[in-house]
Enzyme design. Structure first.
Site, PDB file in Angstrom:
ATOM      1  N   LYS A   1       0.845  -1.203   0.000  1.00 49.63           N
ATOM      2  CA  LYS A   1       0.000   0.000   0.000  1.00 49.63           C
ATOM      3  C   LYS A   1       0.880   1.253   0.000  1.00 49.63           C
ATOM      4  O   LYS A   1       2.102   1.145   0.214  1.00 49.63           O
ATOM      5  CB  LYS A   1      -0.897  -0.020   1.240  1.00 49.63           C
TER       6      LYS A   1
ATOM      7  N   ARG B   1      -9.709  -0.851  15.711  1.00 50.42           N
ATOM      8  CA  ARG B   1      -9.690   0.065  14.578  1.00 50.42           C
ATOM      9  C   ARG B   1     -10.700  -0.502  13.582  1.00 50.42           C
ATOM     10  O   ARG B   1     -11.818  -0.044  13.520  1.00 50.42           O
ATOM     11  CB  ARG B   1      -8.262   0.173  14.012  1.00 50.42           C
TER      12      ARG B   1
ATOM     13  N   TYR C   1      16.841  29.957   8.438  1.00 47.32           N
ATOM     14  CA  TYR C   1      15.634  30.602   8.970  1.00 47.32           C
ATOM     15  C   TYR C   1      15.623  30.565  10.489  1.00 47.32           C
ATOM     16  O   TYR C   1      15.948  29.543  11.098  1.00 47.32           O
ATOM     17  CB  TYR C   1      14.388  29.861   8.475  1.00 47.32           C
TER      18      TYR C   1
ATOM     19  N   MET D   1      12.457  24.439   2.740  1.00 45.21           N
ATOM     20  CA  MET D   1      11.647  23.720   1.750  1.00 45.21           C
ATOM     21  C   MET D   1      12.510  22.955   0.748  1.00 45.21           C
ATOM     22  O   MET D   1      12.229  21.794   0.418  1.00 45.21           O
ATOM     23  CB  MET D   1      10.741  24.704   1.003  1.00 45.21           C
TER      24      MET D   1
HETATM   25  C1  LIG Z   1       0.046  -2.233   6.595  1.00 43.96           C
HETATM   26  C2  LIG Z   1      -0.497  -3.494   7.133  1.00 43.96           C
HETATM   27  C3  LIG Z   1       0.335  -4.598   7.318  1.00 43.96           C
HETATM   28  C4  LIG Z   1       1.827  -4.548   7.146  1.00 43.96           C
HETATM   29  O1  LIG Z   1       2.369  -3.904   8.279  1.00 43.96           O
HETATM   30  P1  LIG Z   1       3.950  -3.749   8.501  1.00 43.96           P
HETATM   31  O2  LIG Z   1       4.045  -3.213   9.893  1.00 43.96           O
HETATM   32  O3  LIG Z   1       4.417  -2.757   7.508  1.00 43.96           O
HETATM   33  O4  LIG Z   1       4.552  -5.071   8.333  1.00 43.96           O
HETATM   34  C5  LIG Z   1      -0.266  -5.784   7.709  1.00 43.96           C
HETATM   35  N1  LIG Z   1      -1.583  -5.860   7.933  1.00 43.96           N
HETATM   36  C6  LIG Z   1      -2.414  -4.797   7.796  1.00 43.96           C
HETATM   37  C7  LIG Z   1      -3.866  -4.948   8.061  1.00 43.96           C
HETATM   38  C8  LIG Z   1      -1.889  -3.580   7.411  1.00 43.96           C
HETATM   39  O5  LIG Z   1      -2.701  -2.524   7.297  1.00 43.96           O
END
Ligand SMILES: *Cc1c(COP(=O)(O)O)cnc(C)c1O
Length: 361
Positions: A36, A133, A257, A305
């Site tokens: 993702k 969650r 800055y 930046m």
């Molecule tokens: C992102 C995610 C993972 C992977 O998590 P990592 O900590 O990056 O290994 C696994 N399961 C779910 C449901 C996730 O959202």
């Protein structure tokens, strides 16, 4: 042709190596690789191609759009949508692309139940074992299993739960979650999946039918105080820019800055062409390291930046054009993340579209 200013070099052979580390830790488990957020900022498509070549069993993405990008690039591996679908149209599109839909809430159950009953639909159920969650209460596992009888076109892929504290070896929560999940699943058919990277590295009892590593595939450690190398992982990303100015600044003068850094003596100050608009966190304080010619030199003053300023007293020979590593070999991303008060996850995902990507391996 412009010279790339900031480059993220991604070593795909490191990612394949890290998958082999996952396989070694969990030899009985299938691997659903989390790619993702554009493969945690590494580029979802090249990462997916590398992992598919190495025989990964499935991918996990957050949403339909991410999965569509992979399918459009010709990735035919199984893909699960971790947050499921948001509408009936998304469900139809997901089914057409052969995606696997995680169902985490009753409203999604109703939405999918309203689809035509003839087309096959691959589904996972997500159960909430304590993270609170996403997911159905554990007590509903049995009724979810029974609900499948009403939908013969639904093909159950398995049952997912997610750990809240797996990166904390001292927390009793992980074992409590695993125990509660296993108890709720007792007698219910279907594959189980519990572990993210932390779960799978630190909790052998979480290595069940499927593991779901993300971070560790990119070579970073999910455990505080450890680097990926401690787990036999290879960092897959190096982020680098270059010095665009080197000049002496007099004792008592300030840099940047807010004039937050005062030169204690006349000293060489370097300016590096990278800033928070590239993904270098503005919160990085004076003292946070970058790497030039293999030497750690500290950032001084504010991150701006497009630029940072560095103290070159340790490196008098440094010159304009010299490469500067923000993280990568020799400067673990975990260490930079600690300086920024965050995690490797956020540094990876925070790279912006001004960064050029280059793939090796
Ligand atoms: C992102 C995610 C993972 C992977 O998590 P990592 O900590 O990056 O290994 C696994 N399961 C779910 C449901 C996730 O959202």
């Amino acid at each position: 042709m412009p010279i790339p200013r900031v480059t993220a070099t991604v070593d795909l052979s490191a990612i394949r190596h890290n998958l082999s580390r996952v396989r070694a830790l969990a030899p009985q488990s299938k691997v659903m690789a989390a790619i993702k957020a554009d493969g945690y900022g590494h580029g979802a498509v090249p990462v997916a191609q590398a992992l598919a070549d190495a025989g990964v069993d499935a991918f996990a993405v957050a949403c339909l759009e991410e999965a569509m990008t992979l399918r459009a690039a010709g990735i035919s591996t199984r893909i699960a949508l971790l947050e499921g679908v948001l509408s009936r149209d998304e469900a139809i599109e997901a089914a057409a692309l052969g995606l696997e839909i995680v169902i985490h809430d009753r409203w999604q159950l109703d939405l999918l139940a309203s689809l035509p009953p003839d087309s096959p639909l691959a589904v996972w159920f997500k159960l909430d074992s304590g993270m609170h969650r996403l997911g159905f209460p554990l007590a509903e596992a049995q009724s979810l299993n029974e609900a499948l009888h009403a939908h013969p076109n639904w093909q159950l892929q398995g049952w997912i739960t997610h750990l809240a504290c797996a990166d904390d070896l001292a927390s009793p929560m992980t074992q409590a979650q695993i125990t509660a999940f296993e108890a709720a699943m007792d007698g219910i058919p279907g594959a189980r999946s519990i572990a993210n990277s932390a779960g799978l590295t630190a909790w052998p009892q979480a290595r069940v039918d499927w593991v779901r590593p993300g971070l560790m595939l990119y070579g970073a450690s999910p455990m505080p105080g450890q680097t990926g190398a401690d787990l036999g992982l290879k960092p897959a990303m190096e982020v680098a820019s270059r010095l665009i100015a080197v000049h002496p600044i007099a004792a008592g003068e300030t840099v940047g800055y807010g004039a937050t850094f005062t030169c204690p003596e006349t000293m060489q100050v370097g300016v590096v062409a990278v800033g928070y608009a590239d993904g270098v966190h503005r919160i990085l304080p004076t003292g946070a390291p970058v790497l030039i010619h293999g030497v750690r030199v500290p950032i001084i003053g504010r991150v701006s930046m497009d630029m940072i300023t560095v103290d070159l007293r340790r490196l008098p020979q440094a010159a304009v054009g010299d490469p500067v590593t923000l993280w990568g070999a020799g400067l673990p991303v975990e260490e930079v993340a600690t300086w920024a008060g965050t995690l490797a996850y956020e540094l990876f995902c925070g790279l912006t579209n001004r960064v050029h990507y280059r793939y090796t391996g």
